[in-house]
Design a protein around this motif. Structure first.
Motif, PDB file in Angstrom:
ATOM      1  N   GLY A  25       0.804  -1.209   0.000  1.00 36.86           N
ATOM      2  CA  GLY A  25       0.000   0.000   0.000  1.00 36.86           C
ATOM      3  C   GLY A  25       0.839   1.262   0.000  1.00 36.86           C
ATOM      4  O   GLY A  25       0.546   2.222  -0.722  1.00 36.86           O
ATOM      5  N   ALA A  26       1.898   1.269   0.809  1.00 35.91           N
ATOM      6  CA  ALA A  26       2.755   2.448   0.887  1.00 35.91           C
ATOM      7  C   ALA A  26       3.435   2.728  -0.452  1.00 35.91           C
ATOM      8  O   ALA A  26       3.531   3.888  -0.884  1.00 35.91           O
ATOM      9  N   VAL A  27       3.899   1.678  -1.107  1.00 40.11           N
ATOM     10  CA  VAL A  27       4.561   1.868  -2.402  1.00 40.11           C
ATOM     11  C   VAL A  27       3.562   2.370  -3.444  1.00 40.11           C
ATOM     12  O   VAL A  27       3.861   3.288  -4.220  1.00 40.11           O
ATOM     13  N   GLN A  28       2.357   1.784  -3.463  1.00 41.45           N
ATOM     14  CA  GLN A  28       1.361   2.215  -4.437  1.00 41.45           C
ATOM     15  C   GLN A  28       0.926   3.656  -4.187  1.00 41.45           C
ATOM     16  O   GLN A  28       0.803   4.458  -5.127  1.00 41.45           O
ATOM     17  N   TYR A  29       0.734   4.015  -2.926  1.00 39.48           N
ATOM     18  CA  TYR A  29       0.332   5.388  -2.613  1.00 39.48           C
ATOM     19  C   TYR A  29       1.432   6.374  -3.017  1.00 39.48           C
ATOM     20  O   TYR A  29       1.144   7.461  -3.542  1.00 39.48           O
ATOM     21  N   GLU A  30       2.681   6.007  -2.804  1.00 43.51           N
ATOM     22  CA  GLU A  30       3.789   6.868  -3.197  1.00 43.51           C
ATOM     23  C   GLU A  30       3.833   7.044  -4.713  1.00 43.51           C
ATOM     24  O   GLU A  30       4.172   8.125  -5.207  1.00 43.51           O
ATOM     25  N   ARG A  31       3.488   6.001  -5.451  1.00 43.76           N
ATOM     26  CA  ARG A  31       3.408   6.124  -6.909  1.00 43.76           C
ATOM     27  C   ARG A  31       2.399   7.207  -7.305  1.00 43.76           C
ATOM     28  O   ARG A  31       2.656   8.003  -8.215  1.00 43.76           O
ATOM     29  N   LEU A  32       1.272   7.215  -6.646  1.00 40.97           N
ATOM     30  CA  LEU A  32       0.253   8.225  -6.948  1.00 40.97           C
ATOM     31  C   LEU A  32       0.754   9.619  -6.597  1.00 40.97           C
ATOM     32  O   LEU A  32       0.578  10.570  -7.371  1.00 40.97           O
ATOM     33  N   ARG A  33       1.380   9.734  -5.436  1.00 44.36           N
ATOM     34  CA  ARG A  33       1.884  11.034  -5.003  1.00 44.36           C
ATOM     35  C   ARG A  33       2.973  11.541  -5.945  1.00 44.36           C
ATOM     36  O   ARG A  33       2.981  12.715  -6.340  1.00 44.36           O
ATOM     37  N   ALA A  34       3.894  10.645  -6.320  1.00 49.04           N
ATOM     38  CA  ALA A  34       4.995  11.036  -7.206  1.00 49.04           C
ATOM     39  C   ALA A  34       4.495  11.447  -8.581  1.00 49.04           C
ATOM     40  O   ALA A  34       5.148  12.239  -9.276  1.00 49.04           O
ATOM     41  N   ALA A  35       3.340  10.919  -8.981  1.00 48.36           N
ATOM     42  CA  ALA A  35       2.765  11.293 -10.279  1.00 48.36           C
ATOM     43  C   ALA A  35       2.018  12.622 -10.211  1.00 48.36           C
ATOM     44  O   ALA A  35       1.485  13.088 -11.222  1.00 48.36           O
ATOM     45  N   GLY A  36       1.984  13.222  -9.021  1.00 53.45           N
ATOM     46  CA  GLY A  36       1.332  14.516  -8.867  1.00 53.45           C
ATOM     47  C   GLY A  36      -0.176  14.447  -8.763  1.00 53.45           C
ATOM     48  O   GLY A  36      -0.859  15.452  -8.989  1.00 53.45           O
ATOM     49  N   LEU A  37      -0.698  13.281  -8.409  1.00 55.00           N
ATOM     50  CA  LEU A  37      -2.144  13.102  -8.341  1.00 55.00           C
ATOM     51  C   LEU A  37      -2.672  13.443  -6.960  1.00 55.00           C
ATOM     52  O   LEU A  37      -2.204  12.887  -5.954  1.00 55.00           O
TER      53      LEU A  37
END
Length: 207
Positions: free
Chosen positions: A153-165
């Motif tokens: 979950g932490a990795v997936q959430y970071e992916r969203l954050r890093a994409a600027g979403l």
């Protein structure tokens, strides 16, 4: 009218192929029966939620547990991150994906607002996630995310954050993985098919 595609990624509830962490204490056939009930509750919630499309992304074949109004797409081969990515790749417009392990999900939880968010994220108790929504589906946001580990979950959430979403947060839900999980989830949704099936399987036999 909703613009959302609701995706359910699931396995056909075949003994020995689903919910293997429930055995023991349950037999493979009993674990499959619980999986079928969880899937039925999940599909009922999706059927009752507003959506443009309702899609079951299935490993296996559909059965009598599938209600009307769903498209059925086969899961692609490969690891879970690739299968989730492919599910989003089959969508145009906003899409929200859930699994079959949270029979306590409600139609209200699936009625997300895209006006202020580029993504939605539903964390799971075990560190994974039970829901992921993307206003603009991008399979690359899922490829390479380690699945079924405490940091998923932490990795997936970071992916969203890093994409600027800008990401909306859904409530934390518990997946049904173990017998203990099954009891807790059934208590959260006592009127569902899953709770009824669990009660049948755990009711003392009168002699």
């Amino acid at each position: 009218m909703s613009t959302t595609t609701l995706l359910v990624i699931a396995k056909e509830p075949v003994p020995g192929r689903v919910k293997t962490r429930l055995t023991p204490p349950f037999t493979p056939a009993e674990a499959a029966a619980l999986a079928e009930a969880a899937l039925a509750d999940t599909l009922a919630a999706v059927a009752a939620a507003p959506a443009r499309r309702r899609v079951l992304v299935l490993e296996g074949r559909p059965g009598p547990w599938l209600p009307p109004g769903f498209e059925v797409l086969p899961q692609c081969a490969g690891s879970l991150d690739l299968r989730l990515a492919a599910a989003f790749g089959a969508c145009s417009g906003p899409a929200l994906l859930i699994g079959m392990d949270t029979p306590q999900v409600t139609p209200e939880l699936l009625d997300v607002d895209w006006s202020a968010y580029g993504a939605w994220f539903g964390p799971a108790v075990d560190g994974g996630f039970w829901a992921l929504g993307l206003a603009v589906p991008d399979p690359a946001l899922l490829r390479g995310v380690p699945m079924s580990v405490p940091e998923t979950g932490a990795v997936q959430y970071e992916r969203l954050r890093a994409a600027g979403l800008r990401t909306g947060r859904l409530p934390v839900l518990r997946d049904v993985d173990t017998a203990g999980d099954a009891r807790l989830v059934a208590a959260e949704a006592p009127a569902g098919a899953f709770a009824a099936r669990l009660a049948d399987l755990t009711r003392p036999v009168l002699r």
